[in-house]
Every structure is written in structure tokens, then in C-alpha cells.
Design a protein around this motif. Structure first.
Motif, short mmCIF file in Angstrom:
data_model
loop_
_atom_site.label_atom_id
_atom_site.label_comp_id
_atom_site.label_asym_id
_atom_site.label_seq_id
_atom_site.Cartn_x
_atom_site.Cartn_y
_atom_site.Cartn_z
N UNK A 187 1.24 -2.60 -1.42
CA UNK A 187 2.30 -1.67 -1.00
C UNK A 187 3.66 -2.24 -1.38
N UNK A 188 4.15 -1.90 -2.58
CA UNK A 188 5.44 -2.46 -3.03
C UNK A 188 6.61 -2.07 -2.12
N UNK A 189 6.44 -1.00 -1.34
CA UNK A 189 7.54 -0.57 -0.45
C UNK A 189 7.58 -1.34 0.85
N UNK A 206 8.46 -6.34 4.06
CA UNK A 206 8.14 -7.63 4.65
C UNK A 206 7.72 -8.67 3.64
N UNK A 207 6.87 -8.27 2.69
CA UNK A 207 6.38 -9.22 1.70
C UNK A 207 7.55 -9.80 0.89
N UNK A 208 8.50 -8.94 0.54
CA UNK A 208 9.66 -9.39 -0.22
C UNK A 208 10.50 -10.38 0.60
N UNK A 209 10.66 -10.07 1.90
CA UNK A 209 11.42 -10.95 2.79
C UNK A 209 10.74 -12.32 2.87
N UNK A 264 8.25 -7.23 -12.72
CA UNK A 264 8.07 -6.63 -14.05
C UNK A 264 6.80 -5.80 -14.09
N UNK A 265 5.73 -6.39 -13.49
CA UNK A 265 4.44 -5.71 -13.52
C UNK A 265 4.48 -4.39 -12.76
N UNK A 266 5.20 -4.40 -11.66
CA UNK A 266 5.31 -3.18 -10.85
C UNK A 266 6.15 -2.13 -11.60
#
Lengths: 334, 261
Positions: B224-226, B229-232, B259-261
Motif C-alpha cells: 500500500x504505497x499510500x 506509516x511505512x514512509x515515516x 522509482x519502481x512505484x
């Protein structure tokens, strides 16, 4: 602000709803919430003051009742003969200050009670814990309450502010948010209490402003409502917990005020009161924080609310408590 | 106060009104009775029983929980280790019976912590199992996770190998995340444990841990790119790197993912 329809907030209905709260004595719920009656009155009063209808409840009756909730230890219970707790001490002091009756209680007694809950001999990592009552639960809410309550009596210097600030710093997480205690997950309500506490202490430098503002802004969902943690449901009360924190951080513009208003207004019960979300049963808690949330985004016709004390700015100013604003880092701007 | 749908109201029948009044009267009578007993500091088994019946109906009465604890500590049985153990084991059973209906009650959780802290022989491992079961029902339960951290802290206190406790807890978060990579409560707990885990390892061990961490986050991002939390978490991971080399390796991975996303 002309972007909000001015007819959408059912002011008269909400005033009526609040006035009728004490009449619902046929219902079990009235009796089962007796233990937090004082907080219920505070929520109702804030809503009324912000709706600019402060006289809609009997002030003398309320003052007399709240004074009756003070115990021998100086603290206040949620109802008469209930044990003292910081939560209800806070609500009591807030009520009395809004009704201009703070001088009817002994500030020294309240200060003594609050100080007795500060655990200066249990410092780890330089952190000073504040307990909610004599039974020992500690939480960043209580750290905030201790500072806020004493600020009403100008006795906050008697607290170990540095130690309390370290406790709050310890509750900060990787996402910039704050939890209930060091180690606790970030939660918008705890974020408010920590940011508000740091504001009172003049220590907003502790906050990772950008990271936290981002996390708070992400609380707003597509429906306009806000949640308290990622992936949780939207709830009207977060209009306050999130909005107030963003306001203190001078980042109110990071959320859509228009969408928030739409959401809160849609959560009204046409018979009066505001619910946690559209279609649910209204209650005074969500009525209070929904209206306070609307006040933060300058919904027309509402008195301005102070984002630290959740009381009308006029009252906060009268008590000289607005000075927290002078301690906001200079580099921050709205 | 939360999540109750408004219903179409019709006038209640006489019967319904009568039943409602009886419920209110019964509750108020019991409540008054308990508050009267408290006012005169009655500390008997009957008083214990009355508080139990009231708390079963309303776990939010913190004054009554306080009173209940006061009664316990005043009874003669409290003074002897064995009878105290028995009393509190019974108390834990009582709490277990009401936990699922009141999972968000601060006062009830506080009382449980008090009971365990007062036990001569607390079984912290059993508590850990209990919390795991509760989190299986509600993986984001705030009180549950706070309580879990409390229990783990006790276990760590009593443990000869404290690192092992951290390792096991870390593994628990891995399990939770593998089950649902959007479980932010698990990620949060993990963020508190990771520095300890890293501190236990040598340089090679640390690299291994970070590689696993990297893979776990990437998995969450691709799922889930949206999910912010993972980005944080990724940002934070970058922040805690001590060497520029480690930081730039992680950064390169992050850029590749974007890039892949």
C-alpha cells in the motif's frame, strides 16, 4: 469566511440539547455517567460559551455543585463524594474560571493536591511522572493537567517542569507524534496534551514541528473528518484534538477547513447535539469538541477558542493565561 | 458515546417505560448502597460483593474500583501471602470475565495492573498470552498494547537474560506485521525495540537486521504505497543510522523503491 454556509450549525438546537442534559433522568445513561458529571458540565459550558450563549445554564447552581465536588485532599471528584482525580480537578477549575468563580476556591489547596501527585522521587532518565490520582496511573494527559491547573493559580513554578518536559519528550515517537507515556503509540488526543503542555511550559522546541504537522495533517480523511491514529475511523472529536495541536504548531492551514466543517456539520442531530459521526447518537462530549473544532477554523458566529486550554480566548486572556503564545518559537509563523 | 447509530424513535410502550424505570431504580439503589458503605469505610466480604455487582454493570466507576482495592487491603486475608494470592487470582478471573465488553476501560486495566503488581506470585508469561489473544481480536487496541509493554517491562525486570525478552518481543511485532503490514501499533512497538536489538549485535549482525528491516518496509510500501506509516518508518530508520555509509545505502534503496512505484 464566506466559504461556510452560515445556516448550517443548528445553534438553538444545540443550546436546547445542552440545557436538557440534566433532565434525562429517566434514562440509565444519565446515572451511569454520574462519575464524570463535572466533565459533562465543562463540555456543555464550553459549547455554550463558544456559541455565545453563556447564560443558557444556571451559573450559581453549577458553581455550588462543582464546589461540592472538592474533597478534603484539595482535589475534585467527578461527582459529589467521588474520589479526587486530576481529570475532574481540571474540569472543575476550567468551569469555575469560565464562570468567574475561581476565587471561591482555595488555590493553595488545589496546588498542594496537584503537587502531591508529582513523583519527583521516581525519576528515570530525568523524567518526572505525574499520576492521575493516588493509585499511580501516569499518562501525558496528567502531565499536561498538572501544568495547566497550576497555571490558573500562577503556581506552576512549584512543579519540576524540566522533569515533566523530559517525560513528554520521552513520549515522542518516530512519526513525530506523542503517546500516553514513554513507549506509547502516537495518538492525536495525546499529541494535543503533549503539545499543549509544552506550550504552557514554553518548551515547544521539543517538538519535531514538520514531522508532527505532517502526521496531524494525515489525520484528515477524504470525508473531511479526522481520525486519531492511521487507519482508524473518523470522529468529530478529532476536529479538536488535531485542530488544536495544528493551531499551536501554527499549521492550521495544513488541513482543509472547508471539508472539516462539512463533516462536523453533517454529524449534527437535527434534534440537537453533535455525534461522533453522521447518523450516530449525539452526546455532549462530541457537541463540545465539534463546536471547538469549528471555532478553530473560524466558523462564523462562534467565539474563538484557545487551543491550549480549550476555553474561550476571552476567558484565557482575562486570567492572563494567553502568555503561552509569547513563548511559541519565533521561527514559527501561521 | 461512540459508534451508536441513531434509531427511528417511536413512543415507548407503558411496559417498556416500566422496565426502563426498574433498571434505573435497581442501578441507583445498588450505587447508593455501595457509596454508603464506602462513606463508612466498610471492609467486609459483603462490601466486596456489592462493589463487584456494581462494577460488572459499570466499569467506569473509578471511585468504586478504588474502594474495592481498599477493602482488599483491609481484609485479614491480605496479610497472608497464600490467601492474598488466592484473592487476587480470583480478582483476575473476575476481570477476565468482563474484559471483552470493556476493552477500552482505563480503570479496569489499571485495576488489573494493581492486582498483578500486588500478587505474591504473578504469572507474567500468562499475562503475555492473554494480551496476545486480545490483540488477535483487536490488533490496534491502544490499552492492549500499553498493557503489553507493561507486562514485558515486568518480564524484563525479572529476567536473567533481558536481551532475550527484547528479541522475543521484536519477533512478536514481526509476526503482527507479517499478518498485516498496516498494523501501525506493531510498527510503533518495533520502533522502540529496534535500537535495543541493534545495540545487541556486532557490525555484521546490525547489517543483517537493517536488511531485514529494509525488506519489511519495502513490502509494506508495495502493498500500500499510500500508507504513510511505512514512509515515516523509513525516514526514521535513516535518521538513526550512525554511519553515512549505512544511511546512503538505505537512501538508495528508498529511491529505487520510489522509482519502481
Amino acid at each position: 469566511m464566506t466559504m461556510f454556509g452560515t445556516n448550517q450549525l443548528l445553534v438553538d438546537k444545540h443550546v436546547e440539547f445542552i440545557q436538557n442534559l440534566d433532565k434525562k433522568q429517566d434514562g440509565l445513561e444519565y446515572w451511569m455517567t454520574e462519575h464524570l458529571r463535572v466533565s459533562g458540565i465543562y463540555w456543555g459550558l464550553v459549547a455554550l460559551f463558544l456559541l455565545d450563549r453563556p447564560q443558557a445554564l444556571d451559573h450559581e447552581q453549577i458553581i455550588s455543585y462543582v464546589r461540592g465536588c472538592q474533597n478534603a485532599d484539595g482535589g475534585f471528584g467527578g461527582h459529589t463524594h467521588h474520589d479526587s482525580h486530576l481529570l475532574y480537578t481540571m474540569s472543575s477549575v476550567q468551569i469555575l474560571s469560565m464562570l468567574n468563580a475561581l476565587d471561591q476556591i482555595d488555590g493553595k489547596k488545589v496546588t498542594k493536591y496537584v503537587l502531591s501527585l508529582q513523583q519527583t522521587n521516581k525519576q528515570t532518565n530525568g523524567q518526572t511522572i505525574v499520576c492521575g490520582d493516588v493509585w499511580g496511573e501516569h499518562d501525558t494527559r496528567f502531565a499536561f493537567i498538572a501544568m495547566a491547573v497550576l497555571s490558573f493559580f500562577n503556581t506552576q513554578d512549584q512543579l519540576d517542569t524540566n522533569g515533566i518536559v523530559e517525560y513528554i519528550r520521552g513520549a515522542m515517537n518516530y512519526d513525530g507524534g506523542f503517546g500516553s507515556k514513554p513507549g506509547g503509540e502516537s495518538h492525536a488526543a495525546q499529541v494535543y496534551t503533549c503539545v499543549a503542555a509544552l506550550a504552557v511550559a514554553g518548551r515547544l522546541d521539543v517538538v519535531d514541528r514538520d514531522r508532527l504537522s505532517g502526521w496531524l495533517a494525515e489525520r484528515q480523511l477524504l470525508c473531511g473528518g479526522m481520525n486519531g491514529r492511521p487507519q482508524k475511523l473518523e470522529d468529530v472529536c478529532y476536529a479538536w484534538w488535531v485542530g488544536s495541536a495544528l493551531d499551536i504548531l501554527r499549521r492550521r492551514h495544513w488541513i482543509s477547513a472547508e471539508k472539516l466543517v462539512e463533516f462536523v456539520v453533517s454529524a449534527q442531530d437535527e434534534k440537537g447535539g453533535i455525534a461522533d459521526r453522521p447518523g450516530d447518537v449525539a452526546d455532549v462530549y462530541h457537541t463540545c469538541f465539534g463546536i471547538a473544532g469549528l471555532s478553530l477554523v473560524r466558523y462564523p458566529g462562534l467565539n474563538e477558542v484557545d487551543p491550549v486550554y480549550c476555553m474561550p480566548r476571552s476567558v484565557v486572556r482575562r486570567l492572563g493565561l494567553h502568555k503561552w503564545q509569547d513563548k511559541v518559537p519565533e521561527s514559527w509563523s501561521q | 458515546m461512540h459508534g451508536r447509530r441513531r434509531q427511528q424513535e417511536r413512543e415507548p410502550t407503558q411496559d417498556e417505560l416500566q422496565q426502563a424505570k426498574q433498571r434505573v431504580d435497581r442501578y441507583r439503589t445498588l450505587n447508593s448502597h455501595v457509596m454508603d458503605l464506602k462513606a463508612t469505610s466498610v471492609s467486609t466480604n459483603d462490601a466486596l460483593d456489592a462493589t463487584k455487582r456494581l462494577l460488572e454493570q459499570n466499569t467506569e466507576l473509578h471511585t468504586v474500583w478504588n474502594y474495592r482495592r481498599t477493602i482488599f487491603t483491609s481484609l485479614d486475608e491480605w496479610q497472608c501471602q497464600d490467601t492474598r494470592q488466592e484473592m487476587l487470582d480470583g480478582e483476575l478471573k473476575f476481570l477476565l470475565g468482563i474484559i471483552t465488553k470493556n476493552i477500552k476501560s482505563y480503570w479496569m486495566w489499571n485495576h488489573r495492573m494493581w492486582a498483578l503488581s500486588s500478587l505474591p506470585r504473578p504469572e507474567w508469561q500468562r499475562e503475555l498470552g492473554l494480551v496476545a489473544k486480545l490483540l488477535a481480536l483487536d490488533a490496534r487496541n491502544y490499552h492492549g498494547w500499553d498493557y503489553r509493554r507493561f507486562v514485558v517491562a515486568q518480564l524484563k525486570d525479572a529476567a536473567t537474560d533481558k536481551h532475550e525478552v527484547d528479541t522475543q518481543e521484536f519477533a512478536f511485532t514481526t509476526e503482527q506485521i507479517n499478518h498485516d503490514c498496516a498494523n501501525h501499533s506493531a510498527w510503533h512497538n518495533r520502533s522502540k525495540l529496534l535500537p535495543e536489538i541493534l545495540a545487541q549485535r556486532d557490525e555484521d549482525g546490525q547489517l543483517e537486521v537493517l536488511q531485514t528491516e529494509n525488506d519489511l518496509i519495502l513490502n509494506a510500501i508495495y502493498t500500500d504505497p499510500d500508507d504513510q506509516n511505512a514512509w515515516l518508518y523509513y525516514d526514521w530508520l535513516l535518521d538513526i543510522q550512525k554511519s553515512d555509509e549505512d544511511r546512503s545505502r538505505l537512501l538508495r534503496n528508498k529511491i529505487a523503491a520510489i522509482r519502481e512505484l
